[in-house]
Design a protein around this motif. Structure first.
Motif, mmCIF file in Angstrom:
data_model
loop_
_atom_site.group_PDB
_atom_site.id
_atom_site.type_symbol
_atom_site.label_atom_id
_atom_site.label_comp_id
_atom_site.label_asym_id
_atom_site.label_seq_id
_atom_site.Cartn_x
_atom_site.Cartn_y
_atom_site.Cartn_z
ATOM 1 N N LEU A 205 39.649 42.314 33.387
ATOM 2 C CA LEU A 205 40.379 41.892 32.948
ATOM 3 C C LEU A 205 40.448 40.238 32.822
ATOM 4 N N PRO A 206 40.998 39.947 32.157
ATOM 5 C CA PRO A 206 40.809 37.882 31.801
ATOM 6 C C PRO A 206 41.413 37.865 32.928
ATOM 7 N N PRO A 207 41.162 37.110 33.659
ATOM 8 C CA PRO A 207 41.288 35.990 34.079
ATOM 9 C C PRO A 207 42.798 35.578 34.527
ATOM 10 N N GLY A 208 43.550 35.768 35.527
ATOM 11 C CA GLY A 208 44.979 35.846 35.822
ATOM 12 C C GLY A 208 45.814 36.856 35.397
ATOM 13 N N PHE A 209 45.316 38.060 34.433
ATOM 14 C CA PHE A 209 45.898 38.895 34.239
ATOM 15 C C PHE A 209 46.747 39.803 35.083
ATOM 16 N N ALA A 210 45.670 40.211 35.921
ATOM 17 C CA ALA A 210 46.660 40.698 37.283
ATOM 18 C C ALA A 210 47.705 40.674 37.877
ATOM 19 N N LEU A 211 47.954 38.489 37.635
ATOM 20 C CA LEU A 211 49.170 38.710 37.757
ATOM 21 C C LEU A 211 49.797 38.817 36.933
ATOM 22 N N VAL A 212 49.684 38.618 35.914
ATOM 23 C CA VAL A 212 51.276 38.353 35.103
ATOM 24 C C VAL A 212 50.628 39.839 34.498
ATOM 25 N N PHE A 213 50.419 40.452 34.371
ATOM 26 C CA PHE A 213 50.752 42.100 34.241
ATOM 27 C C PHE A 213 50.417 43.011 34.925
ATOM 28 N N ARG A 214 51.339 43.182 36.181
ATOM 29 C CA ARG A 214 50.718 43.889 36.648
ATOM 30 C C ARG A 214 51.016 45.465 36.846
ATOM 31 N N ASP A 215 51.709 45.781 35.634
ATOM 32 C CA ASP A 215 51.683 47.332 35.331
ATOM 33 C C ASP A 215 50.854 47.773 35.108
ATOM 34 N N ALA A 216 50.388 47.278 34.170
ATOM 35 C CA ALA A 216 49.455 47.147 33.044
ATOM 36 C C ALA A 216 48.061 47.266 33.986
ATOM 37 N N ALA A 217 47.307 45.945 34.705
ATOM 38 C CA ALA A 217 46.743 46.094 35.671
ATOM 39 C C ALA A 217 46.567 47.657 36.344
ATOM 40 N N THR A 218 47.875 47.827 36.932
ATOM 41 C CA THR A 218 47.598 49.135 38.227
ATOM 42 C C THR A 218 47.086 50.083 37.563
ATOM 43 N N THR A 219 47.314 50.643 35.941
ATOM 44 C CA THR A 219 47.195 51.503 35.428
ATOM 45 C C THR A 219 46.085 51.601 35.486
ATOM 46 N N VAL A 220 44.986 50.215 34.470
ATOM 47 C CA VAL A 220 43.720 50.573 34.726
ATOM 48 C C VAL A 220 42.224 50.728 35.612
ATOM 49 N N ARG A 221 43.478 49.861 37.515
ATOM 50 C CA ARG A 221 42.328 49.946 38.297
ATOM 51 C C ARG A 221 42.380 51.548 38.444
ATOM 52 N N ALA A 222 43.888 52.160 38.395
ATOM 53 C CA ALA A 222 43.989 53.833 38.707
ATOM 54 C C ALA A 222 42.727 54.353 37.402
ATOM 55 N N MET A 223 41.982 53.686 36.288
ATOM 56 C CA MET A 223 40.890 54.684 35.574
ATOM 57 C C MET A 223 39.457 53.888 36.492
ATOM 58 N N GLU A 224 39.702 53.585 37.108
ATOM 59 C CA GLU A 224 39.123 52.775 37.493
ATOM 60 C C GLU A 224 37.795 51.984 36.919
#
Length: 346
Positions: A205-224
């Protein structure tokens, strides 16, 4: 109008029987034999143009090559490798290139709202560009073949852009020119759509992405952090179209989930200014769809996230054997369905 799930299912089933994985691979192998660039490899660019024009005509499309000559364009470098966005900026005193625009005969594009499906043909210096962006070009050619076989020609325009790697130069010209001659109801951009990975941690993920786009980051995290999805980037104006693409891909294959990601910026120049203040969102405008957003035209970008997944991005190793062609076929199928049933296109 919003399409029912049953209509999407029927379209996916009908067109899915005709999608040709081998043909997609052949397109990529031919286009990615060598780097192609108007400035750095003009003969290779001409060979690539001749190939795609021949394929479009064989599929029944009218092809129009549209030269352009622009001055003092702020763009980016096309040298290979990966650089931070501020380090890529360049000012070009003059650029001459050509876009390729294709329509089906009797499609009624002048009277009906048109959906533009586009991808860039050029590569960075020294890279054969199998994923970036022969993958997108192969999808365009397969969509052309699928739609060219329909009994009633749809109001769809295909656009093959020049000089994307110099800073979206060709699509800036195309978005302006096409807006003058047809009513564009939406645009689908195919950008580096062929690389997938089942390895945990292969998706970054790009730097700062998880802070701005939390839902998408959570989905990617769930996919390991596996790179097994297509990212569907959209704005409020193309919410329904993004959901349509995701549904069509899910109908076609469970092996290709689509993750939708809304760019929070408005269409038009204000969106550009906001991007300067919030750097993480700038990654969402890194391809030719941004030229249409900037003219307030609803647009999607379909992508495998380029350098955030593909270790061969902008390198000499971006070659055809690194692509996943069965999944690329699903991208082509879902794109064809979305172009045909773009919400409010009727």
């Amino acid at each position: 109008m919003t399409e029912s799930g049953g209509d999407v299912t029927r379209l996916v089933q009908a067109l899915g029987q005709q999608v040709d994985v081998a043909r997609l691979r052949r397109h990529v192998e031919i286009l990615a034999r060598e780097p192609r660039s108007r400035r750095r490899a003009p003969e290779a660019m001409q060979r690539a143009e001749a190939y795609v024009e021949g394929e479009l005509r064989a599929a029944g499309w009218r092809v129009d090559q549209r030269p352009f000559d622009v001055r003092w364009q702020l763009g980016s470098t096309d040298r290979h490798g990966n650089r931070a966005l501020p380090l890529k900026l360049r000012l070009y005193p003059r650029l001459t290139g050509a876009n390729i625009i294709a329509d089906l005969p009797e499609s009624g594009r002048a009277e009906r709202p048109t959906v533009v499906v586009g991808a860039h043909l050029d590569t960075v210096d020294g890279s054969p560009g199998a994923d970036d962006n022969a993958s997108g070009m192969a999808v365009i050619l397969e969509v052309a073949r699928l739609l060219g076989q329909l009994p009633t020609p749809p109001a769809v325009t295909l656009a093959l852009f020049d000089m994307e790697e110099l800073g979206l130069i060709g699509s800036r010209v195309a978005a302006k020119d096409l807006s003058k001659t047809r009513r564009i109801t939406g645009m689908i951009c195919l950008e580096s759509v062929g690389v997938f990975s089942a390895e945990p941690g292969s998706q970054r993920l790009p730097p700062g992405f998880a802070l701005v786009f939390r839902d998408a980051a959570t989905t990617v995290r769930a996919m390991e952090y596996r790179g097994e999805f297509t990212l569907v980037v959209h704005r409020r104006s193309s919410d329904a179209a993004a959901d349509l693409w995701r549904r069509a891909a899910a109908e076609a294959s469970p092996a290709l989930p689509g993750i939708t990601l809304r760019d929070p910026r408005p269409d038009g120049p204000l969106g550009v200014l906001i991007g300067l203040a919030v750097p993480p969102v700038n990654h969402l405008g890194r391809s030719d769809h941004a030229s249409f957003w900037n003219r307030r035209i609803p647009a999607l970008m379909l992508t495998g996230t380029a350098n955030f997944r593909n270790t061969h991005y902008h390198r000499p190793t971006d070659t055809p054997e690194t692509l996943d062609y069965p999944r690329l076929a699903v991208v082509a199928l879902a794109t064809a369905v979305t172009a045909l049933r773009w919400p409010h296109a009727g």
